[in-house]
Design an enzyme around this catalytic site. Structure first.
Site, PDB file in Angstrom:
ATOM      1  N   ASP A 258       0.808  -1.218   0.000  1.00  0.00           N
ATOM      2  CA  ASP A 258       0.000   0.000   0.000  1.00  0.00           C
ATOM      3  C   ASP A 258       0.840   1.266   0.000  1.00  0.00           C
ATOM      4  O   ASP A 258       0.444   2.301   0.556  1.00  0.00           O
ATOM      5  CB  ASP A 258      -0.969   0.009   1.200  1.00  0.00           C
TER       6      ASP A 258
ATOM      7  N   THR B 126      -9.782  -5.136   1.916  1.00  0.00           N
ATOM      8  CA  THR B 126     -10.601  -5.679   3.001  1.00  0.00           C
ATOM      9  C   THR B 126     -11.231  -4.596   3.872  1.00  0.00           C
ATOM     10  O   THR B 126     -12.027  -4.909   4.757  1.00  0.00           O
ATOM     11  CB  THR B 126      -9.743  -6.581   3.911  1.00  0.00           C
ATOM     12  N   GLY B 127     -10.848  -3.327   3.667  1.00  0.00           N
ATOM     13  CA  GLY B 127     -11.402  -2.239   4.462  1.00  0.00           C
ATOM     14  C   GLY B 127     -10.831  -2.174   5.873  1.00  0.00           C
ATOM     15  O   GLY B 127     -11.228  -1.332   6.673  1.00  0.00           O
TER      16      GLY B 127
ATOM     17  N   ARG C 183       2.154 -29.072  -7.294  1.00  0.00           N
ATOM     18  CA  ARG C 183       1.904 -29.621  -8.637  1.00  0.00           C
ATOM     19  C   ARG C 183       0.506 -30.215  -8.800  1.00  0.00           C
ATOM     20  O   ARG C 183       0.298 -31.173  -9.524  1.00  0.00           O
ATOM     21  CB  ARG C 183       3.002 -30.631  -9.002  1.00  0.00           C
TER      22      ARG C 183
ATOM     23  N   GLN D 196       1.747  -6.353  -3.589  1.00  0.00           N
ATOM     24  CA  GLN D 196       2.333  -6.535  -2.250  1.00  0.00           C
ATOM     25  C   GLN D 196       3.687  -5.805  -2.152  1.00  0.00           C
ATOM     26  O   GLN D 196       3.840  -4.782  -2.783  1.00  0.00           O
ATOM     27  CB  GLN D 196       2.464  -8.034  -1.893  1.00  0.00           C
TER      28      GLN D 196
ATOM     29  N   GLY E 150       5.580  12.083  -3.605  1.00  0.00           N
ATOM     30  CA  GLY E 150       4.132  12.251  -3.659  1.00  0.00           C
ATOM     31  C   GLY E 150       3.676  13.244  -2.602  1.00  0.00           C
ATOM     32  O   GLY E 150       4.078  13.155  -1.442  1.00  0.00           O
TER      33      GLY E 150
ATOM     34  N   GLY F  14       1.514   2.981  -2.578  1.00  0.00           N
ATOM     35  CA  GLY F  14       1.080   3.876  -3.653  1.00  0.00           C
ATOM     36  C   GLY F  14       1.641   3.412  -4.994  1.00  0.00           C
ATOM     37  O   GLY F  14       1.881   4.211  -5.902  1.00  0.00           O
ATOM     38  N   LYS F  15       1.792   2.089  -5.130  1.00  0.00           N
ATOM     39  CA  LYS F  15       2.344   1.529  -6.373  1.00  0.00           C
ATOM     40  C   LYS F  15       1.415   1.785  -7.556  1.00  0.00           C
ATOM     41  O   LYS F  15       1.860   2.063  -8.661  1.00  0.00           O
ATOM     42  CB  LYS F  15       2.560   0.011  -6.224  1.00  0.00           C
ATOM     43  N   GLY F  16       0.091   1.675  -7.290  1.00  0.00           N
ATOM     44  CA  GLY F  16      -0.884   1.875  -8.354  1.00  0.00           C
ATOM     45  C   GLY F  16      -0.765   3.269  -8.937  1.00  0.00           C
ATOM     46  O   GLY F  16      -0.727   3.458 -10.151  1.00  0.00           O
TER      47      GLY F  16
ATOM     48  N   GLY G 243      -4.606  -4.240  -3.625  1.00  0.00           N
ATOM     49  CA  GLY G 243      -5.630  -3.213  -3.774  1.00  0.00           C
ATOM     50  C   GLY G 243      -4.933  -1.912  -4.105  1.00  0.00           C
ATOM     51  O   GLY G 243      -4.137  -1.420  -3.321  1.00  0.00           O
ATOM     52  N   HIS G 244      -5.168  -1.419  -5.308  1.00  0.00           N
ATOM     53  CA  HIS G 244      -4.514  -0.190  -5.738  1.00  0.00           C
ATOM     54  C   HIS G 244      -5.567   0.879  -5.995  1.00  0.00           C
ATOM     55  O   HIS G 244      -6.514   0.647  -6.735  1.00  0.00           O
ATOM     56  CB  HIS G 244      -3.756  -0.402  -7.046  1.00  0.00           C
TER      57      HIS G 244
HETATM   58  P1  GDP Z   1      -0.770   0.303  -3.572  1.00  0.00           P
HETATM   59  O1  GDP Z   1      -1.385  -0.964  -3.072  1.00  0.00           O
HETATM   60  O2  GDP Z   1       0.716   0.332  -3.347  1.00  0.00           O
HETATM   61  O3  GDP Z   1      -1.121   0.608  -4.999  1.00  0.00           O
HETATM   62  O4  GDP Z   1      -1.343   1.476  -2.680  1.00  0.00           O
HETATM   63  P2  GDP Z   1      -2.877   1.697  -2.218  1.00  0.00           P
HETATM   64  O5  GDP Z   1      -3.633   2.243  -3.364  1.00  0.00           O
HETATM   65  O6  GDP Z   1      -3.380   0.498  -1.520  1.00  0.00           O
HETATM   66  O7  GDP Z   1      -2.678   2.783  -1.080  1.00  0.00           O
HETATM   67  C1  GDP Z   1      -2.077   4.002  -1.326  1.00  0.00           C
HETATM   68  C2  GDP Z   1      -3.090   5.133  -1.015  1.00  0.00           C
HETATM   69  O8  GDP Z   1      -2.395   6.352  -0.911  1.00  0.00           O
HETATM   70  C3  GDP Z   1      -4.123   5.355  -2.084  1.00  0.00           C
HETATM   71  O9  GDP Z   1      -5.331   5.691  -1.455  1.00  0.00           O
HETATM   72  C4  GDP Z   1      -3.584   6.518  -2.902  1.00  0.00           C
HETATM   73  O10 GDP Z   1      -4.621   7.284  -3.512  1.00  0.00           O
HETATM   74  C5  GDP Z   1      -2.912   7.307  -1.827  1.00  0.00           C
HETATM   75  N1  GDP Z   1      -1.745   8.089  -2.241  1.00  0.00           N
HETATM   76  C6  GDP Z   1      -0.766   7.731  -3.109  1.00  0.00           C
HETATM   77  N2  GDP Z   1       0.206   8.676  -3.131  1.00  0.00           N
HETATM   78  C7  GDP Z   1      -0.167   9.642  -2.248  1.00  0.00           C
HETATM   79  C8  GDP Z   1       0.437  10.853  -1.786  1.00  0.00           C
HETATM   80  O11 GDP Z   1       1.525  11.238  -2.181  1.00  0.00           O
HETATM   81  N3  GDP Z   1      -0.264  11.563  -0.842  1.00  0.00           N
HETATM   82  C9  GDP Z   1      -1.468  11.153  -0.351  1.00  0.00           C
HETATM   83  N4  GDP Z   1      -2.063  11.890   0.569  1.00  0.00           N
HETATM   84  N5  GDP Z   1      -2.056  10.021  -0.777  1.00  0.00           N
HETATM   85  C10 GDP Z   1      -1.413   9.275  -1.688  1.00  0.00           C
HETATM   86  P1  IMO Z   2      -0.929  -4.233  -2.253  1.00  0.00           P
HETATM   87  O1  IMO Z   2      -0.560  -4.729  -3.620  1.00  0.00           O
HETATM   88  C1  IMO Z   2      -0.883  -4.878   2.053  1.00  0.00           C
HETATM   89  C2  IMO Z   2      -1.018  -9.040   3.433  1.00  0.00           C
HETATM   90  C3  IMO Z   2      -2.268  -9.502   4.156  1.00  0.00           C
HETATM   91  C4  IMO Z   2      -1.655 -10.545   5.095  1.00  0.00           C
HETATM   92  C5  IMO Z   2      -0.573 -11.185   4.229  1.00  0.00           C
HETATM   93  C6  IMO Z   2      -0.983 -12.485   3.561  1.00  0.00           C
HETATM   94  O2  IMO Z   2      -2.214  -3.481  -2.210  1.00  0.00           O
HETATM   95  O3  IMO Z   2       0.209  -3.505  -1.616  1.00  0.00           O
HETATM   96  P2  IMO Z   2      -2.576 -13.055   1.503  1.00  0.00           P
HETATM   97  O4  IMO Z   2      -4.040 -12.820   1.302  1.00  0.00           O
HETATM   98  O5  IMO Z   2      -1.700 -12.433   0.474  1.00  0.00           O
HETATM   99  O6  IMO Z   2      -2.249 -14.509   1.711  1.00  0.00           O
HETATM  100  O7  IMO Z   2      -2.248 -12.330   2.925  1.00  0.00           O
HETATM  101  O8  IMO Z   2      -0.237 -10.211   3.244  1.00  0.00           O
HETATM  102  N1  IMO Z   2      -1.255  -8.447   2.096  1.00  0.00           N
HETATM  103  C7  IMO Z   2      -1.164  -7.137   1.825  1.00  0.00           C
HETATM  104  N2  IMO Z   2      -0.929  -6.086   2.643  1.00  0.00           N
HETATM  105  N3  IMO Z   2      -1.017  -4.686   0.719  1.00  0.00           N
HETATM  106  C8  IMO Z   2      -1.230  -5.728  -0.113  1.00  0.00           C
HETATM  107  O9  IMO Z   2      -1.255  -5.589  -1.460  1.00  0.00           O
HETATM  108  C9  IMO Z   2      -1.347  -7.024   0.437  1.00  0.00           C
HETATM  109  N4  IMO Z   2      -1.576  -8.246  -0.078  1.00  0.00           N
HETATM  110  C10 IMO Z   2      -1.499  -9.115   0.943  1.00  0.00           C
HETATM  111  O10 IMO Z   2      -2.861  -8.438   4.855  1.00  0.00           O
HETATM  112  O11 IMO Z   2      -1.008  -9.920   6.178  1.00  0.00           O
HETATM  113 MG    MG Z   3      -2.853  -1.608  -1.747  1.00  0.00          MG
END
Ligand code: GDP
Ligand code: IMO
Ligand code: MG
Length: 429
Positions: free
Chosen positions: A13, A300-301, A142, A223, A412, A15-17, A40-41
């Protein structure tokens, strides 16, 4: 042209997306190589917010070819739902390519993910419950079902029988559940075949040909490094390789074709699910980061656990992935904090560690040793050049740069697509 890999440097999380989306039309192919819909991106485009799980974030840019590589585990139901959702928002998904060798998340994988987590009780991993671990376990064992198996009914039936013979014993005898019916499962999986077929390719061949033709590839990791099955905080990890090696095995593109490794890290730190997290905050600072950074899981919220930046984690990621460039996100979230702690070492039962301890118990006992950096109060969300940042914000970035052993090329300053500051071009400088 060469290939760039974009990965998460922390626990996900980062901010890869958004970082992938930022490169937008500069790349021709965006390739997902690991994980599945556990990711989740969030990508904000104008007033539209897109939440993507299985589809690569590159799908939002017209002209980019999104690719689901062989290293991904695909839940066809989720794939179709996501395709419907983006189509409804005016994005054309027809360019998508899915590897014939990618493994399928079958309904029984989701069931097993949930029952095994429940069985672990207080030792649970806190998985996303999407069947990721059980699908990868079958791959390694396998007895997995691959995308190509959906197009041959007799092979599919044979494989489902093989997969379920052992699982049903487990479900009934250990977990006290009902056995899963082979025919129902075969029927369900066959039902995906027609819609999936037009997307299915030999993606390794396609990608290598694209490179030969001078196209730019971007590998988009799901991840992150600390969730890597080999290099993360095992067993509190996911079941794939989100690190740079995963891009090679998960796509069939050789390591010699990769010339850049971009790591994304937050200016602080979060984690979802269980496992050690030395800089975790349990006080009002933790709540503040959660609230200001809107740290709630996209998949997952769940509220994310929050903490200060950990330089050992980032330096470890630099080493494991050979990072050439960092994208530091969410610097805006630190605005208004008078003294910003940065973890520079660990104290493990009286011994100082300057690098990540290799021993799991040491990491579980690690207490952060902090340096404190002066903060800033100015709103930085409108800054679009490095010079516009307050001196203390620049000093914070340069301090991190020194600790993590790679340059910070992009910063960012907000969630919007354009809320970034570029110091170096991620693909060409
Ligand atoms: P990912 O899983 O790595 O793609 O990241 P997520 O989307 O799960 O979480 C990143 C969150 O940070 C998202 O809600 C983005 O909209 C937000 N975000 C990304 N870059 C920035 C930033 O520079 N500042 C702020 N405030 N939010 C950001
Ligand atoms: P993004 O791509 C954050 C965490 C789960 C759990 C562990 C194993 O959005 O960064 P799994 O369902 O993969 O077997 O769960 O990994 N996890 C993540 N945490 N961002 C993710 O993806 C994750 N994908 C899995 O919360 O601890
Ligand atoms: Mg994410």
């Amino acid at each position: 042209m060469p290939a760039a890999v974009l990965i998460g440097a922390q626990w996900g999380d980062e901010g890869k997306g958004k970082a992938t989306d930022l490169l937008g039309s500069r790349v021709d192919y965006v390739v997902k190589f690991n994980g599945g819909n556990n990711a989740g991106h969030t990508v904000v485009v104008g007033d539209k917010k897109f939440a993507l799980h299985l589809l690569p974030a590159g799908i939002l840019t017209p002209g980019v070819v999104p690719v689901i590589g062989n290293g991904v585990v695909v839940d066809p139901e989720v794939l179709f739902q996501e395709l419907d959702a983006i189509e409804a928002r005016g994005v054309d998904p027809s360019r998508l390519m899915v590897s014939a060798n990618a493994h399928i998340i079958a309904p029984y994988h989701r069931t097993i993910d949930k029952v095994t987590e429940r069985f672990l009780g207080k030792h649970q991993i806190g998985t996303t419950g999407r069947g990721i671990g059980p699908a990868y376990a079958d791959k390694v064992n396998r007895v997995g079902i691959r995308v190509q198996d959906l197009f041959d009914e007799s092979i599919l039936r044979q494989k489902v029988e093989g997969a379920l013979s052992h699982k049903n014993q487990e479900l009934v005898k250990i977990y006290n559940r009902r056995a899963i019916d082979v025919e129902d499962t075969v029927e369900q999986l066959l039902g995906y075949a027609d819609r999936l077929r037009p997307f299915v390719r030999d993606t390794s061949l396609e990608l290598n040909r694209a490179l030969d033709a001078g196209k730019q590839l971007l590998f988009e990791g799901g991840q992150a490094t600390m969730l890597d099955i080999d290099h993360g905080t095992y067993p509190f990890v996911t079941s794939s390789n989100p690190t740079v090696g995963g891009a090679v095995t998960g796509s069939g593109v050789a390591a010699t074709r990769i010339n850049r490794v971009i790591a994304v890290a937050k200016a602080y730190l979060t984690r979802v699910g269980a496992g050690p997290f030395p800089t975790e905050l349990f006080d009002e600072w933790g709540d503040r980061l959660r609230k200001t950074g809107f740290e709630f899981g996209v998949t997952t919220g769940r509220p994310r656990r929050t903490g200060w930046f950990d330089a050992l984690v980032a330096r470890y990621s630099t080493r494991i992935n050979g990072v050439t460039d960092y994208v530091i996100t969410k610097l805006d979230v630190l605005t208004g904090i008078e003294k910003i702690p940065v973890c520079v070492a660990y104290d493990v039962d009286g011994t100082r560690f300057d690098e990540m301890p290799v021993n799991q118990s040491d990491f579980h006992h690690a207490k952060p040793i902090y340096e404190y950096l002066p903060g800033w109060t100015e709103d930085i969300s409108g800054a679009r050049s490095y010079e516009e940042l307050p001196a203390n914000a620049r000093a914070y970035i340069e301090y991190l740069e020194g600790l993590i052993g790679a340059r910070v090329s992009v910063i960012g300053v907000g969630a919007d697509r354009d809320a970034v500051i570029a110091r170096h071009d991620l693909l060409s400088d």
